[in-house]
Design an enzyme around this catalytic site. Sequence first.
Site, short mmCIF file in Angstrom:
data_model
loop_
_atom_site.label_atom_id
_atom_site.label_comp_id
_atom_site.label_asym_id
_atom_site.label_seq_id
_atom_site.Cartn_x
_atom_site.Cartn_y
_atom_site.Cartn_z
N GLY A 197 0.83 -1.20 0.00
CA GLY A 197 0.00 0.00 0.00
C GLY A 197 0.86 1.25 0.00
CD GLU A 242 21.45 2.68 3.08
OE1 GLU A 242 20.84 3.15 2.10
OE2 GLU A 242 22.68 2.83 3.26
#
Lengths: 612, 612
Positions: free
Chosen positions: B114, B355
Site C-alpha cells: 500500500g 538500505e
Amino acid sequence: MQDHLLSELGQQLRVDSVRAAAAAGSGHPTSSMSAADLMAVLLANHLHYDFEQPRHPGNDHLVFSKGHASPLLYSLFKAAGAISDEELLTFRKLGSRVEGHPTPRLPWVDVATGSLGQGLPIGVGLALARKRLDKVDSRVWVLCGDSELAEGSVWEAVEHGWYEHLDNLTAIIDVNRLGQRGPTRHAWDLGAYARRLHAFGWHTIEIDGHDVTAIDRAYGDAASTVGRPTAIIARTVKGRGVAAVENREGLHGKPLPDPEEAVAELGGVREMAVPVLGPAAAGIARPSHGGPLTLPRFDPGEEVATRDAFGQALAALGTARGDVVVLDGEVGDSTRTELFAKEHPERFFECYIAEQQLVAAAIGIQARGWTPYASTFAAFFTRAYDFVRMASISRADLNLVGSHAGVAIGEDGPSQMGLEDLAAFRAVHGSTVLYPCDANQTARLTAEMAEESGIRYLRTTRGKTPVIYPPSESFPIGGSKLVRATDDDHVTIVAAGVTLHEAIAAADRLAQEGIHARVIDLYTVKPADTQTLRAAADLTGALVTVEDHHPEGGLGDAVLEAFCDGYPMPPTARLAVRDMPTSATPAQQLAAAGIDAEAIAAAARQLVGAAN
Amino acid sequence: MQDHLLSELGQQLRVDSVRAAAAAGSGHPTSSMSAADLMAVLLANHLHYDFEQPRHPGNDHLVFSKGHASPLLYSLFKAAGAISDEELLTFRKLGSRVEGHPTPRLPWVDVATGSLGQGLPIGVGLALARKRLDKVDSRVWVLCGDSELAEGSVWEAVEHGWYEHLDNLTAIIDVNRLGQRGPTRHAWDLGAYARRLHAFGWHTIEIDGHDVTAIDRAYGDAASTVGRPTAIIARTVKGRGVAAVENREGLHGKPLPDPEEAVAELGGVREMAVPVLGPAAAGIARPSHGGPLTLPRFDPGEEVATRDAFGQALAALGTARGDVVVLDGEVGDSTRTELFAKEHPERFFECYIAEQQLVAAAIGIQARGWTPYASTFAAFFTRAYDFVRMASISRADLNLVGSHAGVAIGEDGPSQMGLEDLAAFRAVHGSTVLYPCDANQTARLTAEMAEESGIRYLRTTRGKTPVIYPPSESFPIGGSKLVRATDDDHVTIVAAGVTLHEAIAAADRLAQEGIHARVIDLYTVKPADTQTLRAAADLTGALVTVEDHHPEGGLGDAVLEAFCDGYPMPPTARLAVRDMPTSATPAQQLAAAGIDAEAIAAAARQLVGAAN
C-alpha cells in the site's frame, strides 16, 4: 590549463588530501585520490565560480555526492585560494569549518553530503532551479561514487533529470571499483553503468579518469550536450599514485600508513594556485516579495478539510510571493497542491511517486534562495526521512506538508496513515511541527511557516472539520489556543488537529455532567507552549492528551516535556493510537483507537473522579 | 484453462472488484480492472498454490506491490475458493480481514503493501529466501503498478534481483498509463520500461495485458528463463471493460459511478471457481534450532566496542541457530556483521548501499520463517523508515541493528550520526528498542532480541567502552540495571549506551562531593522499566536523563512517560544533543553536546542544590 599542469594539479590535490587526513588522523584520502584528476580538470578548465562571491548568481554548483571525499574538496578550495593550507590542516578538528563531511558552514558548499545517494537528487533540484526558476546559464556538477549508485534515490534522480531535460547537469562518476568493505557489484565494468544511465535517457561518456585530456574533452562534451543530462563514467584507481594503498581493499576511510612517504611518492607538496574561470555575468530577476497576501477566509461553522485550506492558502501565497515554489509526489489532487499548480504552473514541480527526489529537489531549490513547499501524504515522508535529517545538517529552510495524517483517514487503512510523523519530525534538529485543526488556522500557518528557519512540518487532515476560528484570528508559531476555559476548570484536555474537535465534543458532554474541561489547541507541537500548559495544569490538576498518532514521540511527549524541570505535572492520561488500525470509517477509527470524544470524556471523568 | 474461459475469469475479477468497491463506497476498482486479465491467467494457469495450506512449503508467492488493487486480490481469493462472496463484500468495513490495502491478517498475504514501491524489493527478499535458504523451486510473482516504478526502491530491487540471478522472480508491470492524478512519465511507452529493465540485466517481455494468449505465453517464458528475473511489461487500460471509466483521468481510487450498470456491461456476475495448480511436493529442511549457544564472554574492565560484541554474538548465534540470517548494507566491516559472514557465508546477504532493499529483503526473508538481522549505521536506517513502518503493518518479526550511533562517533560528523533513531524506532507500533552499554550486555541482548515479536532495534556504539557486567549477568528485555545505588541516594541518573559510562563517571565525581547518585542503565528504552524509574524517583527526588540523541522522542521522553499517570515526577534535567554537532573527537563531542560526565555532574549538583 595545459595537460601537464592539470596532472600536476591532480597530484597537488592528492598530496593535500593525504596531508589533511594525516593531520586529522582519520578521513578518506584514498577515495579522494581516485577523483583527484577529475576534479583538477574541472576546477582549472570548466568550473565557473567566483570563490570570493559564493552567492554570485552566475556561479556553477559543485556537489560532492561522495561527501567522504571531503579532503579532495577542501584541497580544491585551497587550490582555488578559498581556504589556506593552515585551515586545510584543521580538517576534522573541533571548531573547524572543514568537517569530516562537507556542510554549508563553508560558503562554497550548498548542501551537506555524507549520506550517500543524496548529492545527485539534490543536484537535480539545483539544476531545476537554475533552469526553470533562476533561468541562468550555469552548470551543476555532481561528483558521485560508484558504490552509491546502488541507492534507489540516485535512480529517482536519473529519471527526473532526464524527464526535465536537465542539460545543465553533469554527473561525474568516480568508478574506483572499491566500496567500503570490498568491490562494488560492477567493479570496473563501466558499461554496466553506461547501459543503465543510457537506458534512462542520459548522455553517457566512458573515460579513463586519470587521463586529463580525456577528462577535459568529456566536460566539453557534457557542456555542449543539449536536452539531456550527461554522465561521465570514469575508470579510476582508489588510492591512485601511492603504491602502498593503490587499488587495495581494507583501506577505506583510513589515513595513509606513511603520509610523508606518500607525499614524496606523489612528488612532494605543491602550491599551485588555480585561476578559476569566472561566472557568466548574470543577474537573476529575483522574484518580487511583499505583494498583498489575501488568504482564503472561512466562516466559522463551515466544514472544510484542512488540506483544502492548505491548498487554497498556498495558491494565495504564491500570488503574494514570487519566491514560493511547490513540489508534490504525484498526489497533488489529494494534498491539494494542485490548487497552486493551476495558478502558478511555472513554479510547480511534479516529482511523481519518488519522495526522496521530492524532498531532495526542494533542498536544491531552497539552496538557490527560493521558498519551497513539498507535499505528499504524511505517511510517505517516512520514505524521505534521511533527506529530511540531512536537510537539517544542510541548514536548509524547508516547508514540508503531510496530508492524510492519522487513523482519521478511515477505510484506506494503516499503510496510508501517518502515525509516526510527529515523532519523526520532532526529532529533527531545529524543526517546527504544526498541526492545525481548522481551515483558517491552516491558512495562517501555511503562510507563517515560511518565516521560520529550518525544517517546518505541517500536518493536514483528509476529512472535513468544522471551522472554529474566525478568519481574523492569528496563530503565532510557538503558541496555542484556549478553546474552552472557565475559572474553575477541573481538567485540561490537550489536543490538536482532528482530535481537537473530539476534545471540544468531550468538553461539551462533560459540561452537562458538571465537569468543566479546559481545552488547549496545541497547534504548535514543536516548540510547545510550555507556559499555557503549565498554567492549565496548575489550575485544573489533571491533564488528558489526545493525538491521532502512536503514543511515542508525538503530542503527548511534547506535553510531558513541558513539565520536566520540576514543574508539578498533574495526573495525565495519554490517549493515542496504541493498536494497529485496520479499515473502518473515520468515526469508527477514532473510536477504535480510543481517541474520540467518548474516550476523552471517559479519561477526563476518571481523572476528575480520582482527584476528588 | 482455455483462452475464452480466461477472458471470462478476467471479467469475473472485474465484476467482483467493482462490487467490492461499491459495497465499501471506496477503493480502487479501476486500478483493479486494468490488471484483471493478467491475474486471471496467473491464477488459472501458472500460480502454484494450495489455498487451504497457505504455509505449504511448495507454494508460490503472489505480492500485490500495487496494494491499492486490493479488490482484484480479494476477487482472486474468492475465485480460488479462499474467501466467500459474503466476505468479499465486507471490503474495508470495520472488523473485516479484507482491508483497504492487503495485510497478513489474510493468511495468503505475506506482507502488507500500500506504500508503493515496496512489493518488488520484498519480492526480491522472498525470492532470495526461496532460492538460497529454502532451496525450493517455487516462484515469486509481483504485480507492480507503472507509477511506482518512479520509486528508487524499485530500482534497488531490480539491481539486486539481477545481481542475485533471481530467475524465480517475475515482475508483472500493469502499465495502465494513469497514476493517481494523471498520466505517468512514460504513459504507454512500454519500451521506456523495457529499456531500463533490460539495461539492469532483466529479461523483459512486452505484451498487450488484455490478450490472454500473450499473457499465458509470457508467464511460460518467464518460468523457463534461467539466470535472471523477468519483467512482463503489459499495456493495459485503467477501468478496462466499462466505458464510463475506461482510460479516464480523475477516477483513481473511486468506486464506479454506476456499479450495477458496470456489472451488466461486464457481462454480469459470474461464479467461476478456479482449480489452482497445486504446489510442488516440497519439504524444506527447516534449519535446526536449539544447538548450544556459546556467546562470547568479556572480562569486566576490558574495553570492547558494543558493535564488536554484537558481531561476535551474532556469529555465535548463527552457529546455535540455523534459522538466523544476516544482511548488511555494505558496511559489514563497520557494523561487524562480517564476523557472521565469515562463519556462515551461506546465510549472509550483502545488500550493498541500498538500505531500502536491505530492510525489504529482511522482511521477505522473515515471511519465509527465517530470523533475519539487518544491519547498517543507525543513521542510515532513516533511509528505510517507510519499510520499517510497513513492516510493523506486515506483523513482521525483524531484528535491526544500527551501529555508529550518536555524537560519540567523533570526527565523521553529523551526517554519520544516528541522532533520531531512538525516536523513530520507538514510534513504530509494537517495537522493542535496545541500547546496550557494554559487551556482555550486547551479546545477551543480541540473542534475546530474536525472542521478541515485532520490530526489534538494537543500537550499538562505534568506540570502545569498558565492560561493566560479568558474562553471567542476564538482561531481560523490559528491564534495567541499577549500576550505582545506596539507601540514601540524592539524585538518579538514567542513561544507556555510551552515556551510561559518563553517568558512572559523574556518580564517582559526585560521590567525592558527598552527593550519592543512583545510576540506572535503561538498556531497554522501549518498553521502559517504569517500576525501577518510579522507585528511584521516590527515593531520590531528582532525575537526570542523558542520551546521545536529540532531545525529542528518545530515552528522555521514555522516562517521562513512566510518570504520566499521576505518579509524582521529580525535578528532571534532560540532557541530550541540542545543537548541531560538527567534527571533533568523541570526548569533545560528548562535552560539546553537554552529555559527558561533567555535564551530568553539573546537572545533578544543580538539582540536588535546588532540592536542599
